[in-house]
Motif scaffolding. Structure first.
Motif, short mmCIF file in Angstrom:
data_model
loop_
_atom_site.label_atom_id
_atom_site.label_comp_id
_atom_site.label_asym_id
_atom_site.label_seq_id
_atom_site.Cartn_x
_atom_site.Cartn_y
_atom_site.Cartn_z
N GLN A 1 -88.21 49.26 61.68
CA GLN A 1 -87.50 47.92 61.56
C GLN A 1 -86.31 48.19 61.46
O GLN A 1 -85.65 47.36 62.22
CB GLN A 1 -88.37 47.25 60.48
N THR B 1 -82.72 39.63 63.59
CA THR B 1 -83.96 39.70 62.91
C THR B 1 -84.80 38.77 63.82
O THR B 1 -86.05 38.93 64.05
CB THR B 1 -83.77 39.11 61.74
N HIS C 1 -83.36 46.79 63.94
CA HIS C 1 -82.61 45.68 63.85
C HIS C 1 -81.05 46.10 63.79
O HIS C 1 -80.33 45.52 64.48
CB HIS C 1 -82.62 45.45 62.20
N LEU D 1 -85.31 37.48 57.44
CA LEU D 1 -84.36 36.23 57.46
C LEU D 1 -84.29 35.73 56.06
O LEU D 1 -85.45 35.48 55.51
CB LEU D 1 -85.16 35.45 58.63
N ASP E 1 -79.08 37.67 61.49
CA ASP E 1 -80.23 36.80 61.68
C ASP E 1 -80.66 36.60 63.10
O ASP E 1 -81.90 36.58 63.32
CB ASP E 1 -80.37 35.62 60.87
N VAL F 1 -89.67 39.85 57.35
CA VAL F 1 -88.82 40.82 58.20
C VAL F 1 -87.15 40.70 57.86
O VAL F 1 -86.55 41.61 58.23
CB VAL F 1 -88.93 40.17 59.67
N THR G 1 -88.40 39.54 65.91
CA THR G 1 -89.66 38.94 65.63
C THR G 1 -90.28 38.30 66.92
O THR G 1 -91.49 38.71 67.29
CB THR G 1 -89.63 37.74 64.92
#
Lengths: 247, 191
Positions: A195, A239, A199, A57, A236, A55, A243
């Motif tokens: 995605q 991200t 994000h 990270l 991050d 994804v 998740t």
């Protein structure tokens, strides 16, 4: 793919090999319980690390979040076992979601959305003169429930930043198996597009001053604070939240 | 849940009656009632049965050392999978009609997991953290929809087929072309 069926009259796990990896398949509940109880030689951590790596990270954040143990007397959420933040975050999510005051508050946030959206005038469908609305049941449910979850966790601010977040998240959710199965990105364009969109929106959300987004779930605010305390930045954080929100 | 209810309409009024005390007029005054398994046993049975038939997830683990499960040695470096559907459709547990929607099979059952054969939320370290919120919010929105609206399927849509072929982390989606339309009308609660 080759399959070797080891099931006999005792219904043991059977094995097959796919793309060079051997898989054992459990078909009996008692064997599933054996798997559940084994915390020593059976692990899920590698899947989690690979999932977040896919994804987006970076390795530094993976190490900081999953592997770097934090002091028992750290500030913020208690850490009596001296765990890494990945473990602590799961405990925080349990604190939010398991029966108790925080769960009831979160559920009341869902109810706010249901009360607003489960009205005839809020259904986006084909209206007939006899005061009925014609709509796809599947899409209607996906629409209002995804929005309810978004509001529960992120309040109204995320929808203001990105009015399409709920719809794009729904599409992302339907395609998320491509992350688990590590479908190469060249074959997962729609997933990558969704995605990236999500994000970017979450990053803008977490870049919004915190005093402007106080209407959010306890977990959202508390986890963000913990992530920033170990030096994890907006990218991050977005991200990780994508998740966590997905799973 | 709504799809199964629409295809088993005799259950709709049963659920409405069970959950009626959660409402005053159109307002929800007691949301927690819908999660009370004793007060809403039919809703509970429908919830369990829906998840039994609709779950597509699997638990998965990496095997770090040779491990014995079920009397068989599983070799280091491999993976172990627990596909939920294999357990959920086990005819030796659920009977010959395991593939059919029969929520009554769970009425009066003391343990919803039926000896570990119901595990839509996984188990062990990866047991779904959100299972309580998922149950309550889904039961609540179903109760609200049935309380406020009359739904009817448009046309002769049969029970849609799920997309069993696409892997998923939770509940299966619909196969292409299986979406169906419903007519939604405000319900006359004086009926």
């Amino acid at each position: 793919m080759t399959r070797r069926n080891a099931v006999g009259s005792n219904k043991q796990p059977f094995a097959f090999t796919a793309l060079g990896t051997r898989f054992y398949v459990i078909t009996q509940a008692k064997h599933a319980t054996e798997v559940d109880k084994n915390m020593d030689t059976l692990s899920f951590d590698e899947f989690v690390h690979e999932f977040v790596r896919t994804v987006g990270l970076n390795e530094t954040s993976i190490h900081a979040f999953f592997l770097q143990k934090l002091p028992r007397d750290k500030a913020g959420f208690p850490n009596p076992s001296g765990d890494a933040l990945g473990t602590i975050t799961r405990q925080m999510h349990v604190h939010q979601l398991h029966p108790g005051e925080y769960q009831r508050i979160l559920e009341s946030r869902f109810l706010n959305s249901f009360n607003r959206d489960l009205r005839l005038e809020r259904i986006n469908g084909l209206q007939h003169s006899n005061k009925t609305i014609e709509v796809s049941l599947y899409r209607w449910c996906a629409n209002f429930f995804t929005r309810a979850g978004e509001y529960a966790y992120f309040g109204p601010v995320l929808a203001r930043i990105d009015p399409d977040f709920a719809d794009v998240f729904y599409a992302f959710d339907e395609l998320s198996w491509q992350i688990t199965y590590q479908i190469p990105k060249i074959f997962a364009n729609r997933l990558v597009t969704a995605q990236t969109h999500l994000h970017q929106s979450l990053k803008k959300y977490f870049q919004t001053p915190s005093e402007q987004r106080t209407d959010q779930a306890w977990f959202t605010a508390a986890a963000e604070q913990e992530l920033r305390s170990i030096g994890i930045g907006d990218d991050d954080i977005a991200t990780l939240f994508l998740t966590i929100y997905l799973t | 849940m709504l799809t199964y209810l629409l295809h088993n309409p005799s259950l709709i009024d049963i659920v409405r009656k069970e959950t009626s005390k959660a409402f005053s007029g159109d307002d929800v005054i007691n949301p927690r009632l819908v999660s009370d398994h004793d007060l809403c046993p039919q809703l509970e049975a429908i919830w369990i049965e829906t998840l039994r038939l609709s779950s597509t997830g699997s638990s998965v683990r990496c095997i770090k050392e040779d491990t014995t499960i079920g009397g068989k040695v599983l070799r280091k470096g491999s993976r172990v999978l627990i596909p939920f559907r294999l357990l959920h459709l086990n005819t030796s547990v659920y009977g010959a009609d395991a593939a059919l929607f029969r929520p009554a099979r769970f009425l009066g059952k003391e343990h919803r997991t039926t000896g570990g054969n119901w595990r839509p939320f996984g188990g062990g370290k990866t047991l779904c953290t959100g299972r309580y919120v998922a149950e309550h919010t889904i039961k609540l929105c179903v109760a609200i929809i049935l309380h406020r609206f009359d739904l009817s399927i448009i046309g002769n849509a049969s029970l849609p087929r799920g997309d069993e072929g696409t892997p998923g982390l939770g509940i299966m989606g619909l196969r292409k072309g299986e979406e169906f339309l419903v007519s939604v009308a405000a319900r006359d609660k004086d009926e």
